[in-house]
Structure formats: C-alpha cells, structure tokens
Design an enzyme around this catalytic site. Structure first.
Site, PDB file in Angstrom:
ATOM      1  N   ARG A  46      41.556 -18.207 -12.335  1.00  0.00           N
ATOM      2  CA  ARG A  46      40.799 -17.406 -13.405  1.00  0.00           C
ATOM      3  C   ARG A  46      41.031 -17.901 -14.593  1.00  0.00           C
ATOM      4  O   ARG A  46      39.928 -18.308 -15.491  1.00  0.00           O
ATOM      5  CB  ARG A  46      41.404 -16.011 -13.429  1.00  0.00           C
ATOM      6  CG  ARG A  46      40.830 -15.174 -14.790  1.00  0.00           C
ATOM      7  CD  ARG A  46      40.633 -13.611 -14.743  1.00  0.00           C
ATOM      8  NE  ARG A  46      41.830 -13.062 -13.784  1.00  0.00           N
ATOM      9  CZ  ARG A  46      43.069 -12.914 -14.697  1.00  0.00           C
ATOM     10  NH1 ARG A  46      43.005 -13.369 -15.849  1.00  0.00           N
ATOM     11  NH2 ARG A  46      44.157 -12.314 -14.150  1.00  0.00           N
ATOM     12  N   TYR A  98      14.664 -11.122 -21.681  1.00  0.00           N
ATOM     13  CA  TYR A  98      14.714 -11.304 -20.103  1.00  0.00           C
ATOM     14  C   TYR A  98      15.145  -9.845 -19.976  1.00  0.00           C
ATOM     15  O   TYR A  98      15.736  -9.062 -20.456  1.00  0.00           O
ATOM     16  CB  TYR A  98      15.683 -12.103 -19.886  1.00  0.00           C
ATOM     17  CG  TYR A  98      16.175 -12.091 -18.397  1.00  0.00           C
ATOM     18  CD1 TYR A  98      15.349 -12.383 -17.322  1.00  0.00           C
ATOM     19  CD2 TYR A  98      17.548 -11.419 -17.925  1.00  0.00           C
ATOM     20  CE1 TYR A  98      15.631 -12.223 -15.957  1.00  0.00           C
ATOM     21  CE2 TYR A  98      17.807 -11.352 -16.376  1.00  0.00           C
ATOM     22  CZ  TYR A  98      16.698 -11.757 -15.418  1.00  0.00           C
ATOM     23  OH  TYR A  98      17.260 -11.731 -14.240  1.00  0.00           O
ATOM     24  N   ASP A 170      19.742 -18.007 -25.866  1.00  0.00           N
ATOM     25  CA  ASP A 170      19.391 -18.097 -24.520  1.00  0.00           C
ATOM     26  C   ASP A 170      18.447 -19.187 -24.392  1.00  0.00           C
ATOM     27  O   ASP A 170      17.308 -19.093 -24.468  1.00  0.00           O
ATOM     28  CB  ASP A 170      19.156 -16.847 -23.863  1.00  0.00           C
ATOM     29  CG  ASP A 170      18.899 -16.845 -22.434  1.00  0.00           C
ATOM     30  OD1 ASP A 170      18.673 -17.849 -21.847  1.00  0.00           O
ATOM     31  OD2 ASP A 170      19.029 -15.913 -21.707  1.00  0.00           O
ATOM     32  N   LYS A 195      18.997 -20.789 -12.754  1.00  0.00           N
ATOM     33  CA  LYS A 195      17.458 -21.417 -12.848  1.00  0.00           C
ATOM     34  C   LYS A 195      17.390 -22.935 -12.937  1.00  0.00           C
ATOM     35  O   LYS A 195      17.791 -23.407 -11.865  1.00  0.00           O
ATOM     36  CB  LYS A 195      17.070 -20.898 -14.048  1.00  0.00           C
ATOM     37  CG  LYS A 195      17.090 -19.368 -14.260  1.00  0.00           C
ATOM     38  CD  LYS A 195      16.834 -18.213 -13.352  1.00  0.00           C
ATOM     39  CE  LYS A 195      17.184 -16.913 -13.352  1.00  0.00           C
ATOM     40  NZ  LYS A 195      17.006 -16.382 -14.355  1.00  0.00           N
TER      41      LYS A 195
END
Ligand SMILES: *Cc1c(COP(=O)(O)O)cnc(C)c1O
Length: 384
Positions: A46, A98, A170, A195
């Site tokens: 992590r 979005y 973004d 994407k």
C-alpha cells in the site's frame, strides 16, 4: 525527450539483474527487511510497490510534475484529492462535468461539508464571479464531457495563483500527449487512466500528478492513509497501454477529424461538437494550448427515433459507456453517462434526447463511416 519516446521508456530499466525489457509485476504484499530499522525502500505494497512506482514515475515524467500517484480508479484518485480540503471549503467546478465526479461531489463530499459551485469554466468571467472568501480550489476538465468545451488552462491557472487556489485539471480527454496542464501553470492533474492512458478498455485505473514536491508529500500521505492504490497487475497493464499512447492518439484523432466532417455533411445530423472543427467555440483556444483536438465527438441527430437505431444497429461500433480505447464506442449521455445530473441542468447544458457521443478508435475510418451509414439507412428504411 519527446513524450512519445518518454512513454516507451516507462519501466524499461527496472530490472538490471535480468535485463528484462518490461518492469516485472511485483505481486507481493510485503517486503523482507534486511536488518533492524532497515528497509529495501519497500515495506508494504500500500505504501509502495515497484510496479506501481514505475507507473507513478512514468506519468510524473509525461506530465512534467514532481511526483505521480496511481489509484484503483479515476474516482478513487479524485476522492483522494478531495481529502486535501476541509469542512467549509468551497470549490469551483466545471458544470458539464463527468457524471461520476458530479455524483461524488454532490452526494458524498457535500455531506462532509464541502461546497461546490458549477460554472462554465470555458468562461473566465464566470469562474471569477463564482469566487468566495472560502474558495480553495478550481476543479476543471480540460475538455468537457460530452460537449467538449475547452478551458483556458493558462488563464485559469493565473487566476488561481493570484487568489492562492489550487488549480486541479482533469485531463482525461486529452492526456499529457496532447496537453500538459502543469506546464501551463496548473498544480495538479488527474486522470481516469481507464480511458486513453491504458487505452484498451481492459482495466480501471486513476492517476494524479502534483507539480510541487511539498504538495506531492501531502498527496502521498493521503494515498498511503486512504489506501485506494492500484494493484501491480493493473499498474503493469496501464504501463503497457501508455507505451503506445502517441500512436493510438494520432490515429484516433485522425479518424475523429474525418468522422466529424462526414457527420457534419450528413442530412440527418443537426449539429456536430468536435473542437477540431473550425466552427467549434473552443477551436482556436485548444489550438493555442494543445497538440491536438482529441478523439471524442458529440453529435445531434434530427430525430429522437434515430438515437436507438444508431445505438443498436451499428455493428463495428459498440453501444457502451467509457471512452479512449482502441474500439470505437457510441453512447447516449442523457440516459447513460449523465443520468445522475439533474434534468434541468442537463437541459441547460445541452445534453438532450438527440445527443450521441462517439469515442473514436483506431479502426480504418472508412469502415467506421460505412457502419454509421448502414445504421442511418436502416432508419430511413423504417426498420429500426
Ligand atoms: C471516466 C472518467 C472519470 C472516472 O474515472 P474511472 O476510472 O471510471 O473511475 C473521471 N473523469 C473523467 C473525465 C472521466 O472520463
């Protein structure tokens, strides 16, 4: 080094022992300590994993930032960034956002006392008018979804600097290959790597890059504390995808430009939204700040009945959400990607019952045109 060269280098020199050309997938949760109080630099995955690190260093180089961070999804990345703020803080946000980001802000972070104002971030005046004493950041999509409005990242970054706000971009639709927001003055970039960056519709991932090392420290603290990190297998897939980002993008943009002009000339298409078209409101601005216009197209048909025909009768083009992969996809924002946005806001934004969105892939463009042509023809024959 050019970004297309830089992308191919990601993870390349990782394993000097074997000379492996790709970074190994370090599928391990933990790492043995060489001695008391000693570490190999890795303790627990992590906190840090070599495969993920190769990806994080790679995206930081492509974006020109101090440090990169990889998350389990784009939404996890955005969630992590919102942890930078506190109850009572106000953020100014792109209005045709979005849908998932809008849902996260309104239905989750709103409950924790964050305040959001949604404006047309392609208008500097609207952004300035939304400023409040408690405004802490601007969250802007460089190219919006689905109507592809263009934000002036340089001007918005200047405004943020004057007011000491964080400028978060973004940049999912453009990627660092087409636009580097940090070079234009932004503080943080965030990506849905699901994407264009991964590019094959085969994995979900999110990336963040911070320009300033101190801010990066803070984001690392949050990433490690919250823990929505990307696993080593998926990190490797995103790296693999990123190596071909430039060739995919070149082809996708070329196809998108050809499809946009073809759609413009079609008798049952009322309007085409593609920033590469000279008539698009953001055309000149994007030309001035980016290497290209991307490969997303929104278009309006003349009759709502055509929507279902195009979604269901296209054969090569799949009716599916998401975008940015090698396959061309078509979707209906009103019912699919933007269903969580209130109806009156959708209406104001122009997300209506005749608007379709195409994510253009790398197929031969003549095949794509032929596919749309035969789908349009089925409606004319009344077979839909
Ligand atoms: C898809 C997308 C997201 C969310 O990313 P996930 O990887 O699906 O969680 C955020 N912003 C934009 C612009 C997107 O297209």
């Amino acid at each position: 080094m050019h970004i297309s060269t830089e992308a191919v280098q990601i993870g390349l020199d990782w394993d000097s022992r074997t000379g492996a050309v790709t970074v190994p997938i370090y599928q391990t949760a933990t790492f043995r300590h060489p001695g008391l109080g000693q570490s190999t630099g890795y303790d627990y995955s992590r906190s840090g994993n070599p495969t993920r690190q190769a990806l994080e260093e790679g995206i930081a180089r492509l974006d020109g930032g101090a440090r990169g961070f990889a998350y389990a999804s784009g939404m996890a990345a955005i969630t992590n960034l919102l942890m930078l703020f506190q109850r009572g803080d106000h953020l100014i946000v792109t209005e045709d956002l979005y849908g998932g980001t809008y849902r996260l802000f309104e239905q989750i972070f709103h409950q924790y006392g964050l305040e959001f104002t949604y404006v047309d971030t392609s208008s500097l005046d609207e952004v300035a008018a939304a400023l409040k004493p408690n405004t802490k950041a601007l969250f802007v999509e460089s190219l919006t979804n689905p109507l592809l409005k263009v934000a002036d990242i340089r001007a918005l970054s200047n405004l943020c600097r004057e007011r000491q706000l964080l400028c978060i971009v973004d940049n999912t639709f453009l990627t660092p290959y087409l636009l580097r927001p940090l070079d234009l003055g932004a503080d943080i970039t965030v990506y849905s790597a699901s994407k264009y960056l991964a590019g094959h519709n085969d994995t979900i991932a999110g990336l963040v890059v911070a320009k300033d090392p101190q801010l990066a420290e803070r984001i690392y603290f949050l990433q490690n504390s919250v823990g929505a990190v990307l696993g080593p297998q998926d990190s490797w897939l995103v790296i693999r995808g990123m190596k071909t980002l430039s060739v995919r993008m070149d082809r996708q943009q070329e196809n998108a430009a050809a499809l946009a002009s073809w759609l413009e000339g079609h008798p049952t298409v009322a309007k085409v939204h593609y920033p590469g078209l000279a008539g698009h409101a953001g055309h000149d601005l994007l030309k001035g700040q980016a290497r290209g216009f991307g490969a997303m197209i929104a278009f309006e048909v003349t009759d709502p009945a055509l929507v279902e025909t195009l979604l269901l009768k296209t054969r090569l083009i799949s009716f599916a959400e998401s975008l940015g992969g090698v396959e061309t996809l078509i979707t209906f924002p009103e019912l699919q990607t933007h269903a969580d946005i209130k109806a009156e806001i959708r209406a104001r934004l122009g997300i209506n019952n005749v608007l379709l969105r195409l994510s253009v892939g790398i197929e031969d463009v003549n095949d794509l045109i032929a596919d749309l042509e035969q789908a349009f023809a089925q409606e004319e024959k009344g077979e839909a």
